[in-house]
Design a protein around this motif. Structure first.
Motif, PDB file in Angstrom:
ATOM      1  N   SER A 317      47.770  32.574  41.816  1.00  0.00           N
ATOM      2  CA  SER A 317      47.162  33.676  41.050  1.00  0.00           C
ATOM      3  C   SER A 317      47.874  33.863  39.716  1.00  0.00           C
ATOM      4  CB  SER A 317      47.207  34.981  41.852  1.00  0.00           C
ATOM      5  OG  SER A 317      48.552  35.402  42.074  1.00  0.00           O
ATOM      6  N   LYS A 326      40.707  34.930  39.256  1.00  0.00           N
ATOM      7  CA  LYS A 326      39.608  33.972  39.169  1.00  0.00           C
ATOM      8  C   LYS A 326      39.965  32.863  38.183  1.00  0.00           C
ATOM      9  CE  LYS A 326      36.827  36.470  41.780  1.00  0.00           C
ATOM     10  NZ  LYS A 326      36.370  36.031  43.106  1.00  0.00           N
ATOM     11  N   ASP A 335      37.768  31.808  43.173  1.00  0.00           N
ATOM     12  CA  ASP A 335      38.977  32.574  43.417  1.00  0.00           C
ATOM     13  C   ASP A 335      40.170  31.628  43.539  1.00  0.00           C
ATOM     14  OD1 ASP A 335      39.789  35.500  44.273  1.00  0.00           O
ATOM     15  OD2 ASP A 335      40.888  34.134  45.599  1.00  0.00           O
TER      16      ASP A 335
END
Length: 465
Positions: A317, A326, A335
């Motif tokens: 992330s 995203k 994702d």
């Protein structure tokens, strides 16, 4: 603190921290915080390091961001890791979000600006947003006097006039001699160096005290845009190649179909050989000294989203190509949990396959018995492939345009490697205005980086390997 390997940056940071801690000549001691290599041409700092000094005698807390020396034997790969580490630092919630100054450390004994220094200067300045320009300070090492000789004034004018007005260049000089060992009988001869150091650091910090801190939001955006540009171009190259190969496959089918005079009667015998594109997952060619060459790829879209991936990321992330969890690169904007980072990447290959009437029936269903309708469907698919390619080129151009708007230095070597690819693909879309804009940018890049392209070619060859 940024600068070329061998400029004495680590020694200067040590001297700065000694000053803040109140170490003076009469104390007969020296605090060493950063390791000083015996060979000053080899940088010992492998990552961005933040030093926070909270000295009781100091009216402020000093935070120094130390970056690895640019331009050493590890080359472009390590220089790129500096920008990644800085982005992580500026993006992190508990990281650094504003600074008072960007200090370019330069060797005061240099008589001219050689090609490697040009590259290093451009790469350093390309890390920051345009709003940081007035916060750039020049720190000259190995100099006893504050007065700069004429050759150094010429150096500043020629090297930095593209970014900073000549009358805005604020500089400070330091001799970097305080840490040298000396016998007892020689100690008095070094007292002048210490006194000059105290005086120069006093002027330096007085100047910093007059500067308002500058937010790093735009700089972090530039770093992110540069990483996303690299990743997007790499991803788009693959997707454009795939679209072109799919278009060729459709054209081969259409050409073969066109040879059938009475397709409705002869369709059972129809067959043609076409080049079918497909994706294959292959190991990354990484050696033990290239451990950073791992690919971040999307398992859903089967695309390489970031190669080489962010070396410092364990939680995807935080990858540079992720925004609010995203992916900004893959087709599905999937994702981050749908992604993986490992030593494998997708490559596009082609294979010879035989298309038959059953294949066409499966693909186009009821239209298979009508040659005219089938040809129209094939033509429509070809047009859709071309439209997809144009869309991908547009996306890539917008990323480059964003970088040109915000970056202090948008014509650096690391951006230049994308220009030929972009010019070629934008020409194919027929947008002459953008082609002209890109060609002007390329011309400016060549003029500003003259003499560096042998190094660029070596880098491009290295990336291919």
């Amino acid at each position: 603190m940024v600068g070329e390997t061998g400029t004495g940056k680590s020694t200067l940071i040590n001297a700065m921290i000694n000053y803040i801690m109140g170490v003076r000549w009469e104390h007969k001691m020296w605090l060493e915080v950063t390791e000083i290599p015996e060979d000053q041409t080899e940088s010992q700092t492998k990552a961005v390091t933040v030093y926070e000094v909270n000295a009781p005698s100091s009216p402020f807390v000093l935070t120094v961001i130390d970056t690895p020396g640019f331009g050493d034997t590890e080359g472009f790969d390590k220089d790129k890791r500096v920008s990644e580490a800085l982005q992580q630092l500026f993006k992190s919630e508990d990281g650094i979000h504003e600074i008072h100054a960007v200090c370019l450390v330069l060797k005061g004994t240099d008589v001219r600006l050689h090609e490697r220094q040009c590259y290093i200067l451009d790469e350093i300045l390309s890390l920051f947003g345009k709003d940081i320009v007035k916060h750039i300070l020049l720190l000259f090492t190995y100099k006893e006097k504050q007065i700069l000789p004429k050759r150094m004034k010429h150096f500043i004018k020629e090297s930095l006039s593209k970014y900073v007005k000549n009358d805005e260049c604020v500089s400070f000089s330091f001799d970097n001699c305080q840490s040298e060992y000396c016998d007892e009988e020689d100690r008095e001869s070094y007292k002048t160096s210490w006194d000059n150091g105290v005086e120069n650091f006093s002027k330096f910090f007085n100047h910093l005290d007059e500067i308002n801190p500058k937010s790093l939001d735009k700089t972090e955006g530039v770093l992110r845009a540069r990483k996303q540009l690299d990743a997007s171009v790499g991803n788009l190259r693959d997707r454009i190649e795939l679209a072109e190969l799919k278009k060729r496959e459709l054209e081969q089918t259409k050409t073969a179909l066109d040879k059938f005079e009475n397709y409705k009667e002869e369709q059972k015998n129809f067959q043609c050989v076409v080049d079918e594109p497909y994706k294959d997952l292959v190991p990354v060619n990484a050696s033990w000294w290239h451990w950073t060459k791992r690919a971040t790829r999307c398992k859903v879209c089967e695309e390489n989203c970031h190669y080489p991936g962010c070396w410092w990321v364990s939680d995807l992330s935080w990858c540079s190509v992720m925004d609010d969890g995203k992916c900004t690169v893959c087709t599905g904007r999937c994702d981050y949990t749908k992604h993986v980072k490992d030593y494998n990447k997708y490559v596009i290959e082609t294979r010879k396959v035989t298309k038959t009437n059953d294949n066409l029936k499966e693909q186009y269903e009821e239209k298979v018995g009508e040659k005219k309708s089938l040809m129209a469907k094939l033509e429509k698919d070809i047009q859709q492939m071309e439209a997809e390619k144009i869309r991908l080129v547009e996306k890539c151009y917008q990323c480059l345009e964003k970088l040109m708007e915000d970056a202090l230095k948008c014509t650096c070597i690391s951006s230049f490697i994308h220009l030929d690819f972009m010019i070629e693909k934008v020409k194919e879309t027929g947008n002459q205005e953008r082609v002209q804009k890109l060609e002007e940018l390329k011309k400016r890049a060549i003029e500003e980086n003259r003499g560096l392209f042998e190094r660029l070619c070596a880098y491009v060859q290295q990336m291919k390997i």
